[in-house]
Scaffold this active site. Sequence first.
Site, PDB file in Angstrom:
ATOM      1  N   ASN A  10     -18.321  19.495  62.375  1.00  0.00           N
ATOM      2  CA  ASN A  10     -17.370  20.188  61.536  1.00  0.00           C
ATOM      3  C   ASN A  10     -16.772  19.051  60.233  1.00  0.00           C
ATOM      4  O   ASN A  10     -15.991  18.480  60.901  1.00  0.00           O
ATOM      5  CB  ASN A  10     -16.421  20.879  62.332  1.00  0.00           C
ATOM      6  N   LYS A  12     -15.154  19.534  57.998  1.00  0.00           N
ATOM      7  CA  LYS A  12     -13.861  19.788  57.258  1.00  0.00           C
ATOM      8  C   LYS A  12     -13.851  19.619  55.586  1.00  0.00           C
ATOM      9  O   LYS A  12     -15.038  19.870  55.279  1.00  0.00           O
ATOM     10  CB  LYS A  12     -12.862  19.488  57.923  1.00  0.00           C
ATOM     11  N   HIS A  96     -10.925  28.516  63.541  1.00  0.00           N
ATOM     12  CA  HIS A  96     -10.347  27.093  63.633  1.00  0.00           C
ATOM     13  C   HIS A  96      -8.929  27.110  63.891  1.00  0.00           C
ATOM     14  O   HIS A  96      -8.182  27.464  62.802  1.00  0.00           O
ATOM     15  CB  HIS A  96     -11.142  26.266  62.822  1.00  0.00           C
ATOM     16  N   GLU A  98      -7.003  24.962  62.381  1.00  0.00           N
ATOM     17  CA  GLU A  98      -6.522  24.547  61.403  1.00  0.00           C
ATOM     18  C   GLU A  98      -6.226  25.902  60.330  1.00  0.00           C
ATOM     19  O   GLU A  98      -5.299  26.005  59.559  1.00  0.00           O
ATOM     20  CB  GLU A  98      -7.335  23.725  60.385  1.00  0.00           C
ATOM     21  N   GLU A 168     -10.989  24.216  71.889  1.00  0.00           N
ATOM     22  CA  GLU A 168     -10.690  23.159  71.098  1.00  0.00           C
ATOM     23  C   GLU A 168      -9.091  23.159  71.080  1.00  0.00           C
ATOM     24  O   GLU A 168      -8.138  23.911  70.477  1.00  0.00           O
ATOM     25  CB  GLU A 168     -10.948  23.440  69.646  1.00  0.00           C
ATOM     26  N   GLY A 174      -8.095  15.800  66.162  1.00  0.00           N
ATOM     27  CA  GLY A 174      -7.869  14.813  65.082  1.00  0.00           C
ATOM     28  C   GLY A 174      -6.777  13.687  65.703  1.00  0.00           C
ATOM     29  O   GLY A 174      -6.341  13.016  64.848  1.00  0.00           O
ATOM     30  N   SER A 213     -11.308  15.487  69.210  1.00  0.00           N
ATOM     31  CA  SER A 213     -11.633  14.040  69.395  1.00  0.00           C
ATOM     32  C   SER A 213     -12.741  13.500  70.470  1.00  0.00           C
ATOM     33  O   SER A 213     -12.716  12.504  71.045  1.00  0.00           O
ATOM     34  CB  SER A 213     -10.252  13.350  70.168  1.00  0.00           C
ATOM     35  N   GLY A 234     -15.429  16.701  64.772  1.00  0.00           N
ATOM     36  CA  GLY A 234     -14.847  16.803  63.525  1.00  0.00           C
ATOM     37  C   GLY A 234     -15.263  15.478  62.953  1.00  0.00           C
ATOM     38  O   GLY A 234     -16.027  14.793  62.477  1.00  0.00           O
TER      39      GLY A 234
HETATM   40  P1  PGA Z   1     -11.905  16.373  65.945  1.00  0.00           P
HETATM   41  O1  PGA Z   1     -11.924  17.661  65.486  1.00  0.00           O
HETATM   42  O2  PGA Z   1     -13.172  15.680  66.578  1.00  0.00           O
HETATM   43  O3  PGA Z   1     -11.863  15.338  64.609  1.00  0.00           O
HETATM   44  O4  PGA Z   1     -10.610  16.219  66.689  1.00  0.00           O
HETATM   45  C1  PGA Z   1     -12.524  18.782  66.095  1.00  0.00           C
HETATM   46  C2  PGA Z   1     -12.403  20.072  65.393  1.00  0.00           C
HETATM   47  O5  PGA Z   1     -11.465  20.185  64.523  1.00  0.00           O
HETATM   48  O6  PGA Z   1     -13.322  20.911  65.321  1.00  0.00           O
END
Ligand code: PGA
Length: 256
Positions: A10, A12, A96, A98, A168, A174, A213, A234
Site C-alpha cells: 500500500n 499510500k 483503510h 486512514e 490492521e 506507521g 509496521s 505500507g
Molecule cells: P505501515 O502501514 O506498514 O506503514 O505500518 C500499513 C498500512 O497502513 O496498510
Amino acid sequence: MSRRYLIAGNWKMNGSLPANAELLGELALQQERYPGIDMLVCPPSVYLESAGRQLGGNMQLGAQNLSDQTKAGAFTGEVLGAMLAELGCRYVIVGHSERRALYGEDDATVARKFAAAQAAGLVPILCVGETLDEREGGGAETVLARQLGAVLGACGIGAFARAVVAYEPVWAIGTGRTATPEQAQAAHAFLRGQLAAQDAKIGDSTRLLYGGSVKADNASSLLSCGDVDGGLIGGASLKAAEFLAICASAQALSTN
Ligand code: PGA
C-alpha cells in the site's frame, strides 16, 4: 486448506513517475524468485496505468480506494470501480483506517465500497482494526466484529468468497510498533471464526492479511502464524529491498 500468501504494498500517497519506475523495475526483476506467492502493488490511482505496464509476471495491480457508486455520473473527484478494472486492477483496498479516520468513512460507506468493488469485478481488501484505546479498553474484538459485521450484513457471507480481509491495528500503522505474532494470530483467528460461523468453507479459504509496521525483520514471525495469509505493507513497500525481503519470507513459508 493451504491459502496462498498475498504480499500487498500500500504505497499510500507516495511516489513519482521516476521513483515508481525504479521501484517497479526492481520488483519486476526479482519477482520470479517468489513463484509460490501473489505480489500486489497499490499505487496512487493516477499512477495505475503506468504501473500496470511495469509489472512482472507474478505481480498484480490494486487501487487504494474507489467510489461507492456503481454507475458513472456526476461525482466530481471520484473514481468508479469499472475504471480501475479497465486499467488492469484486480484488487482494491476498502476501509483503510486512514480513510475511516481522516475522510469520515463509516461502516456503511465501507460496505457500499466493498459492494461497488465486487460489482466491478474487483477483489476488495477490507481493512479492519482497533485503536489503542479500544484495545486497552478490552474492546478490540467488539470493533472487529462490528467492522466485519457491517459488510457481512450488507453483502452476505457469499461475498467473502471473492474478498480479502486485512487486520490492521490502528496503533501499529506507521508507528513502528507491530502487533506481536500472538496478538496478530488471536485477532486473525477471531476474524476467521466470524466468517466460519456463517460458512465453514469460506472461513477456511478467505485470505487474512496482517498490516501495521511489517518489515523485513518481523515478517517471518508474523507470516508463520497459522491464520496470517499475507501482509498489507505500507512504509516498507516503498523500498524494493524491504518489500522483496518480505516476499522472500512468505516464499520460504509457502507450501506452493
Ligand atoms: P505501515 O502501514 O506498514 O506503514 O505500518 C500499513 C498500512 O497502513 O496498510
